[in-house]
Design an enzyme around this catalytic site. Sequence first.
Site, PDB file in Angstrom:
ATOM      1  N   LYS A  49       0.849  -1.192   0.000  1.00  0.00           N
ATOM      2  CA  LYS A  49       0.000   0.000   0.000  1.00  0.00           C
ATOM      3  C   LYS A  49       0.879   1.234   0.000  1.00  0.00           C
ATOM      4  CE  LYS A  49      -4.522   0.205   2.265  1.00  0.00           C
ATOM      5  NZ  LYS A  49      -5.183   0.183   3.570  1.00  0.00           N
ATOM      6  N   ARG A  98     -17.687   0.383   7.704  1.00  0.00           N
ATOM      7  CA  ARG A  98     -18.381   1.579   7.254  1.00  0.00           C
ATOM      8  C   ARG A  98     -19.602   1.270   6.404  1.00  0.00           C
ATOM      9  NH1 ARG A  98     -12.821   4.146   5.723  1.00  0.00           N
ATOM     10  NH2 ARG A  98     -12.601   1.909   5.550  1.00  0.00           N
ATOM     11  N   SER A 136      -9.267   7.395   5.393  1.00  0.00           N
ATOM     12  CA  SER A 136      -7.975   8.075   5.256  1.00  0.00           C
ATOM     13  C   SER A 136      -7.778   8.491   3.801  1.00  0.00           C
ATOM     14  CB  SER A 136      -6.850   7.142   5.687  1.00  0.00           C
ATOM     15  OG  SER A 136      -6.995   6.794   7.037  1.00  0.00           O
TER      16      SER A 136
HETATM   17  P1  ADP Z   1      -8.786   3.441   5.887  1.00  0.00           P
HETATM   18  O1  ADP Z   1      -7.496   3.697   5.175  1.00  0.00           O
HETATM   19  O2  ADP Z   1      -9.828   2.788   5.028  1.00  0.00           O
HETATM   20  O3  ADP Z   1      -9.327   4.615   6.651  1.00  0.00           O
HETATM   21  P2  ADP Z   1      -7.393   1.677   7.809  1.00  0.00           P
HETATM   22  O4  ADP Z   1      -6.639   0.574   7.164  1.00  0.00           O
HETATM   23  O5  ADP Z   1      -6.583   2.708   8.477  1.00  0.00           O
HETATM   24  O6  ADP Z   1      -8.474   2.322   6.895  1.00  0.00           O
HETATM   25  O7  ADP Z   1      -8.502   1.085   8.775  1.00  0.00           O
HETATM   26  C1  ADP Z   1      -8.372   0.423   9.965  1.00  0.00           C
HETATM   27  C2  ADP Z   1      -9.763  -0.022  10.374  1.00  0.00           C
HETATM   28  O8  ADP Z   1     -10.556   1.127  10.685  1.00  0.00           O
HETATM   29  C3  ADP Z   1     -10.569  -0.790   9.329  1.00  0.00           C
HETATM   30  O9  ADP Z   1     -11.320  -1.782   9.982  1.00  0.00           O
HETATM   31  C4  ADP Z   1     -11.487   0.261   8.751  1.00  0.00           C
HETATM   32  O10 ADP Z   1     -12.671  -0.326   8.236  1.00  0.00           O
HETATM   33  C5  ADP Z   1     -11.777   1.078  10.002  1.00  0.00           C
HETATM   34  N1  ADP Z   1     -12.214   2.429   9.699  1.00  0.00           N
HETATM   35  C6  ADP Z   1     -11.592   3.355   8.949  1.00  0.00           C
HETATM   36  N2  ADP Z   1     -12.320   4.496   8.879  1.00  0.00           N
HETATM   37  C7  ADP Z   1     -13.445   4.275   9.629  1.00  0.00           C
HETATM   38  C8  ADP Z   1     -14.600   5.040   9.944  1.00  0.00           C
HETATM   39  N3  ADP Z   1     -14.771   6.280   9.455  1.00  0.00           N
HETATM   40  N4  ADP Z   1     -15.552   4.490  10.735  1.00  0.00           N
HETATM   41  C9  ADP Z   1     -15.383   3.229  11.197  1.00  0.00           C
HETATM   42  N5  ADP Z   1     -14.330   2.440  10.927  1.00  0.00           N
HETATM   43  C10 ADP Z   1     -13.361   2.948  10.157  1.00  0.00           C
END
Ligand code: ADP
Length: 179
Positions: A49, A98, A136
Amino acid sequence: MKEGVKIIEKVAIYPGSFDPITYGHIDIIERGLEIFDKVIVAIAHNAEKRSLFTVEERLEMVKTVFRETPDVIVVSFKGLLVDYVAKTNAKVILRGLRATSDFEYEFHMASMNRSLNTHLDTLFMMTSKDYFFVSSRTIKEVASLGGAVDGLVPDLVVTRLKEKFKLPVNKRKQIGWDD
Ligand code: ADP
């Protein structure tokens, strides 16, 4: 306390890229602390990534956000999550959900992790209504185009994003994120 009753600390591990940490993540961590005694936020070194922030920068941001919350432990890990979990006392993987679009990937990952370690379960928490649209990735996209992300990420992250996007485009490519 009754004699012979052993209180075992309940620990969950919350893995992810956190590139950067958002209020969506923070909401899951805070709600996780309502259920678990400790939450380990585990930042993945993910070679596949492309990331905007280095692992060190992501660690620093998450540690700063939770500097007054000793029950949140912030670490980084390389390789398989199940191998890292085995080195901790976490019994549960915490993940946020989400939308249906998250479901298929999360379902596959949870099933794979369970097949790698049958003692490990994944607990999903539904995103809060305020952050269901926050990822993110979208935060980076909006910030790169000069849009305001205040209220969706901590102030510290707003500042760090501004610093990153001040870099000329060729430098952004060097750090690996140029979308
Ligand atoms: P992303 O890059 O999609 O934000 P990450 O790899 O950092 O995600 O995510 C870590 C975890 O946090 C995953 O289970 C993701 O689904 C969850 N997550 C990310 N953003 C949110 C949000 N806005 N609400 C709930 N869970 C979230």
